[in-house]
Design a protein around this motif. Structure first.
Motif, mmCIF file in Angstrom:
data_model
loop_
_atom_site.group_PDB
_atom_site.id
_atom_site.type_symbol
_atom_site.label_atom_id
_atom_site.label_comp_id
_atom_site.label_asym_id
_atom_site.label_seq_id
_atom_site.Cartn_x
_atom_site.Cartn_y
_atom_site.Cartn_z
ATOM 1 N N GLY A 1 1.126 -1.558 0.312
ATOM 2 C CA GLY A 1 -0.069 0.076 0.146
ATOM 3 C C GLY A 1 0.750 1.443 -0.066
ATOM 4 O O GLY A 1 1.637 1.715 -0.604
ATOM 5 N N LEU A 2 -0.126 2.063 0.492
ATOM 6 C CA LEU A 2 1.132 3.822 0.864
ATOM 7 C C LEU A 2 2.185 3.642 1.242
ATOM 8 O O LEU A 2 2.854 3.211 2.502
ATOM 9 C CB LEU A 2 0.281 4.763 1.505
ATOM 10 N N CYS A 3 3.273 3.683 0.651
ATOM 11 C CA CYS A 3 4.587 4.215 0.997
ATOM 12 C C CYS A 3 4.810 5.537 1.864
ATOM 13 O O CYS A 3 5.195 6.491 1.430
ATOM 14 C CB CYS A 3 5.594 3.843 0.138
ATOM 15 N N VAL A 4 4.727 5.042 3.487
ATOM 16 C CA VAL A 4 5.402 6.198 4.336
ATOM 17 C C VAL A 4 6.078 7.003 4.216
ATOM 18 O O VAL A 4 5.727 8.249 4.182
ATOM 19 C CB VAL A 4 4.359 5.624 5.854
ATOM 20 N N CYS B 1 -6.055 7.980 2.518
ATOM 21 C CA CYS B 1 -5.249 6.088 1.885
ATOM 22 C C CYS B 1 -6.759 5.743 1.715
ATOM 23 O O CYS B 1 -7.234 5.698 2.444
ATOM 24 C CB CYS B 1 -4.055 5.659 2.597
ATOM 25 N N THR B 2 -6.371 4.466 1.222
ATOM 26 C CA THR B 2 -6.918 3.405 1.410
ATOM 27 C C THR B 2 -6.473 1.972 1.346
ATOM 28 O O THR B 2 -5.793 0.565 1.506
ATOM 29 C CB THR B 2 -7.923 2.979 -0.431
ATOM 30 N N PRO B 3 -6.659 2.056 2.940
ATOM 31 C CA PRO B 3 -5.626 0.766 3.709
ATOM 32 C C PRO B 3 -5.648 -0.831 4.093
ATOM 33 O O PRO B 3 -5.287 -1.267 3.605
ATOM 34 C CB PRO B 3 -5.057 1.471 5.557
ATOM 35 N N ALA C 1 0.009 -4.233 9.265
ATOM 36 C CA ALA C 1 -0.131 -3.558 10.613
ATOM 37 C C ALA C 1 1.308 -2.311 11.287
ATOM 38 O O ALA C 1 0.541 -1.774 11.569
ATOM 39 C CB ALA C 1 0.270 -4.736 11.890
ATOM 40 N N GLY C 2 2.015 -3.496 10.615
ATOM 41 C CA GLY C 2 3.768 -2.556 10.551
ATOM 42 C C GLY C 2 3.655 -1.272 10.329
ATOM 43 O O GLY C 2 3.791 0.187 10.553
ATOM 44 N N ARG C 3 3.668 -1.087 8.480
ATOM 45 C CA ARG C 3 3.026 0.270 8.110
ATOM 46 C C ARG C 3 1.723 1.180 8.586
ATOM 47 O O ARG C 3 2.121 2.033 8.053
ATOM 48 C CB ARG C 3 2.406 -0.263 6.481
ATOM 49 N N ARG C 4 1.060 0.145 9.636
ATOM 50 C CA ARG C 4 -0.216 0.880 9.538
ATOM 51 C C ARG C 4 0.082 1.857 11.275
ATOM 52 O O ARG C 4 -0.304 3.450 11.359
ATOM 53 C CB ARG C 4 -1.231 0.324 10.378
ATOM 54 N N VAL C 5 1.035 0.901 11.407
ATOM 55 C CA VAL C 5 1.503 1.459 12.565
ATOM 56 C C VAL C 5 2.524 3.140 12.580
ATOM 57 O O VAL C 5 2.743 4.534 12.877
ATOM 58 C CB VAL C 5 2.698 0.151 13.958
#
Length: 348
Positions: A111-114, A126-128, A140-144
């Motif tokens: 998904g989105l590259c933070v 974004c559309t996670p 989960a890690g990228r959501r955090v």
């Protein structure tokens, strides 16, 4: 949406019940009370999001309208907003109509590259749950990581959960809004789970944000139409919405399996989680994409090319293949045509 999954008797019952009330002199700018209660229960039961003292549910006229309202209520002309690329260009249009500058952020298999979000943006869209259009689920890690970015920079995250109820493999991950209601606005819609013609959605955010949206509505004299809200509330009140979602989750996976199977028979892998209502087949370049789209159109099948979903210069090519809107009979006819046209461009 998979209209074929709708129980027509339940649908008629909801419309009759919604129409069986006296006309009212004015609309509630926040939305009908029964609708907001039905949405709150739906979000808690199906998406694990509890609306309470920390967050408020507002009715909306749909995701794009909600994006425009947020931009007008919270942002100023010239503010910058980050959005996935490729991504949902109607959201881009809503931001731009409010005078904001939209900056593209690449997406990958998660998904989105933070780490690619530009400095100084006021908001990130974004559309996670199921990135549109590439189909990835943000882990989960990228959501955090995204939540930590938002908190450290004072950035607002707008989470578009356009088809989050439609997962067929594993349980959905926690919503960003459930993880961080202090920095996340949650948007949802009935367009994918029921029908876009209802014209209703929802916004869940902390009270100061919902108050700003309501103030904006008061300034321009707008509010979402009650009609679709009343129908959805009645659809939910006697359990028909929950039954519909269960039916939908039973009916859609075989459609996806038919599509993926036909593609696999031709050596074509698909991108995207086992979720939602579409998969993506990548092609080598823009010429191959255009040729596949043209060939399928000549045989009566419309394909959605990825190039048009980019905000910046297109860099991902292929097609997004929807498998829900057609009837079962139409899908069985269309899928082999689409698969043949795609395979011809991969093997040329």
């Amino acid at each position: 949406p998979c209209i074929e999954a709708l129980d027509r008797a339940a649908w008629r019952r909801a419309w009759r019940s919604a129409g069986d009330r006296a006309p009212e002199a004015r609309k509630d700018r926040a939305g009908e009370t029964g609708y907001r209660a039905a949405v709150a229960e739906h979000l808690l039961r199906h998406r694990g999001l509890a609306a309470g003292a920390a967050s408020v549910v507002l009715a909306t006229a749909g995701t794009s309208t909600a994006v425009g309202e947020l931009a007008a209520a919270l942002l100023r002309p010239g503010d910058t907003v980050a959005i996935e690329d490729p991504g949902y260009l109607r959201a881009v249009g809503a931001f731009q109509a409010a005078g904001t500058t939209v900056l593209p952020v690449p997406v990958d298999a998660h998904g989105l590259c933070v780490d690619r979000i530009p400095a100084g943006v006021r908001a990130v869209y974004c559309t996670p749950a199921h990135q549109f259009p590439m189909g990835a689920r943000m882990p989960a890690g990228r959501r955090v990581e995204l939540v930590e970015f938002a908190r450290s920079t004072g950035t607002l995250v707008i989470e578009d959960d356009y088809d989050g109820e439609l997962r067929y493999d594993t349980a959905p991950l926690p919503l960003l809004a459930a993880m961080a209601p202090d920095v996340v606005v949650h948007l949802g819609t009935t367009s994918k789970i029921i029908a876009p013609t209802l014209g209703v959605g929802w916004l869940v955010a902390r009270p100061d944000i919902t108050e700003a949206v309501l103030a904006h509505r008061a300034r321009i004299g707008s509010s979402p139409s009650p009609a679709g809200q009343l129908v959805l509330a009645e659809f939910a009140r006697n359990g028909d919405l929950a039954r519909h979602l269960r039916r939908l989750r039973r009916m859609v996976p075989p459609r996806r399996a038919l599509l993926v199977g036909e593609l696999a028979d031709r050596g074509l892998p698909v991108l995207g989680d086992d979720a939602g209502s579409h998969v993506v087949v990548e092609l080598p370049d823009v010429a191959a994409e255009a040729a596949a789209v043209d060939a399928a159109r000549s045989r009566g099948v419309l394909l959605d090319g990825l190039a048009r979903h980019h905000l910046a210069t297109p860099h991902r090519f292929g097609v997004a293949l929807g498998y829900t809107a057609l009837t079962s009979t139409e899908l069985a006819r269309a899928v082999p045509i689409a698969a043949d046209c795609l395979a011809a461009q991969v093997t040329r």
